[in-house]
Design a protein around this motif. Structure first.
Motif, short mmCIF file in Angstrom:
data_model
loop_
_atom_site.label_atom_id
_atom_site.label_comp_id
_atom_site.label_asym_id
_atom_site.label_seq_id
_atom_site.Cartn_x
_atom_site.Cartn_y
_atom_site.Cartn_z
N LEU A 1 0.88 -1.14 0.02
CA LEU A 1 -0.01 -0.11 -0.01
C LEU A 1 0.92 1.19 0.12
O LEU A 1 1.58 1.55 0.97
N SER A 2 1.02 1.66 -1.32
CA SER A 2 1.80 3.06 -1.38
C SER A 2 1.34 4.28 -0.99
O SER A 2 1.98 5.45 -0.97
N GLY A 3 0.17 4.39 -0.28
CA GLY A 3 -0.43 5.54 -0.13
C GLY A 3 -0.51 6.77 -0.91
O GLY A 3 -0.83 6.57 -2.20
N ILE B 1 1.80 -3.12 -6.33
CA ILE B 1 1.79 -1.59 -5.54
C ILE B 1 0.61 -1.00 -5.95
O ILE B 1 0.13 -0.93 -6.96
N CYS B 2 -0.26 -0.84 -4.79
CA CYS B 2 -1.48 -0.14 -4.72
C CYS B 2 -1.58 1.02 -4.21
O CYS B 2 -1.13 1.36 -2.98
N SER C 1 2.60 -1.69 4.46
CA SER C 1 1.82 -0.46 4.44
C SER C 1 2.56 0.71 4.63
O SER C 1 3.14 0.88 5.85
N VAL C 2 2.79 1.85 3.90
CA VAL C 2 3.49 3.01 4.28
C VAL C 2 2.44 3.96 5.10
O VAL C 2 2.95 4.97 5.16
N THR D 1 7.95 3.82 -0.04
CA THR D 1 7.78 2.56 -1.17
C THR D 1 9.11 2.50 -1.68
O THR D 1 9.35 1.20 -2.12
N LEU D 2 9.85 3.43 -1.96
CA LEU D 2 11.27 3.27 -2.73
C LEU D 2 11.94 2.22 -2.06
O LEU D 2 12.59 1.47 -2.36
#
Length: 403
Positions: A176-178, A231-232, A259-260, A191-192
């Protein structure tokens, strides 16, 4: 004499009406007192978010009780840059002198408006790009940024990934990249970090660059011979983003979720799938550890914002110029706490939420506030802020949990 009295009354009236109007060219020195009440605005992204609630409990439940010269004026949930600017305007009309912000849509616009209105602006816990910071660093109404910064945000994501790699849970991951593709530098860096750790550990090169994947605006799945990553993006507290994430997760099978941001209702969708999250030390995560769903947390804690408050109080009481870095705003690094077990989480959670003991208490903060310590200086404030690790906090509290 009557003419002079009338003139003085008119002058006082004009000054009163202009209190939150056009600002002077630069903040002037002044004096504050323990009896004068200073209104400080607090800008938040979601009043229901656990981290936001924790900070609020500390600011209104502890700081206001111990620093009686302060009153906080909270925003509602801010969902856009225009909403943030509207709150700044309305708060200034109520006499707010400075803003502790926990979000930033457009730092230049936010600081420019505060300069126009004669109010200070401080990012109390967050991360902005070097370009955005440098654009406003010399503006005297901008006090600075407290937060992990890009290296620690990146590390937070990498630490989550490495935890699951050590645990050997499998090779299918849901991320979950927010707000990573929406301008949120914190989520982007986290995420990176996740993608970098997986790429290195599995020895694979993804078909798109890690930056492109982190910035993906729609769910995307990358499959290699050794690892599969979905990636979402999106703030899953919003209904549209939640539905997209729910459908994306249910369309595949995953060994772990990273999850970020707080996953909120996605918790029910994730079910028993092992979860790691960048969040805060809060009750929800305490419960998730107890249920053995949550496996790893990188997070902030309630009183972490204490030194940012101290800086703001110094500014609104006339000492802003003394708490700068060579004339520039401060950029103060405050890292995360981290837990990979319920036992470790519970120990840190107890300190984060204690009603009688805080990681940053009145004695700590009063030493770096000019109202209480005329010798307080910027280096002491920075040193206190950066002494935020769990070991540093325990040492400051005498090495026990009972002080």
């Amino acid at each position: 004499m009557r003419k002079l009295t009338a003139l003085l009354l008119a002058l006082c009236l004009c000054l009163s009406l202009a209190a939150c109007a056009a600002a002077p060219a630069a903040p002037s020195g002044g004096s504050g007192s323990e009896t004068e009440v200073h209104k400080l605005g607090v800008i938040v992204y979601d009043t229901g978010d656990e981290e936001v609630i924790g900070f609020r409990e500390y600011l209104q439940g502890y700081i206001e009780d111990n620093f009686e010269m302060v009153k906080f004026v909270y925003s509602g949930s801010i969902g856009s840059g225009e909403e943030e600017l509207d709150f700044i305007r309305s708060a200034c009309e109520e006499g707010v002198e400075g803003f502790l912000s926990f979000l930033s849509y457009d730092l230049r616009a936010e600081v420019a408006l505060c300069e126009e209105l004669g109010a200070y602006y401080l990012l109390a816990s967050g991360t902005v790009s070097a370009e955005d910071f440098d654009a406003v660093a010399e503006n005297p109404w901008f006090l600075g940024v407290f937060g992990p910064g890009q290296p620690f945000e990146f590390q937070a994501g990498a630490d989550m990934a490495r935890f699951f790699l050590r645990e050997k849970v499998g090779s299918r991951y849901f991320i979950l990249s927010g707000g990573a593709p929406l301008g949120n530098e914190m989520h982007y860096q986290r995420t990176l970090g996740i993608l970098d750790a997986f790429s290195s550990a599995y020895g694979v090169v993804f078909p798109s660059t890690r930056a492109e994947l982190a910035m993906a605006e729609k769910p995307i799945t990358v499959e290699t011979e050794r690892v599969t990553v979905t990636i979402c993006p999106g703030y899953v507290s919003g209904e549209a983003f939640f539905q997209t994430a729910k459908e994306a997760f249910e369309a595949g099978k995953y060994d772990a979720v990273l999850s970020v941001l707080p996953p909120v209702d996605m918790i029910d969708v994730i079910g028993k799938t092992p979860l790691a999250v960048v969040d805060s030390y809060n009750t929800r995560n305490f419960q998730l550890f107890a249920k053995d769903t949550l496996k790893f947390v990188v997070g902030k804690y309630n009183s972490l914002v204490g030194p940012a408050f101290a800086l703001m109080l110094n500014a609104v009481t006339g000492h802003a110029a003394d708490f700068r870095d060579g004339g520039r705003a401060l950029r103060v690094t405050q890292g995360f706490w981290m837990s990979d077990s319920a036992e470790d989480y519970n120990e840190k959670y107890a300190l984060s939420t204690s009603a009688t003991m805080n990681a940053y208490n009145f004695d700590d903060l009063s030493r770096v506030i000019r109202l209480f310590n005329p010798e307080a200086d910027v280096n002491e404030l920075i040193a206190l802020a950066e002494a935020c690790s769990f070991s540093a906090v325990r040492a400051r509290r005498g090495g026990t949990m009972d002080n």
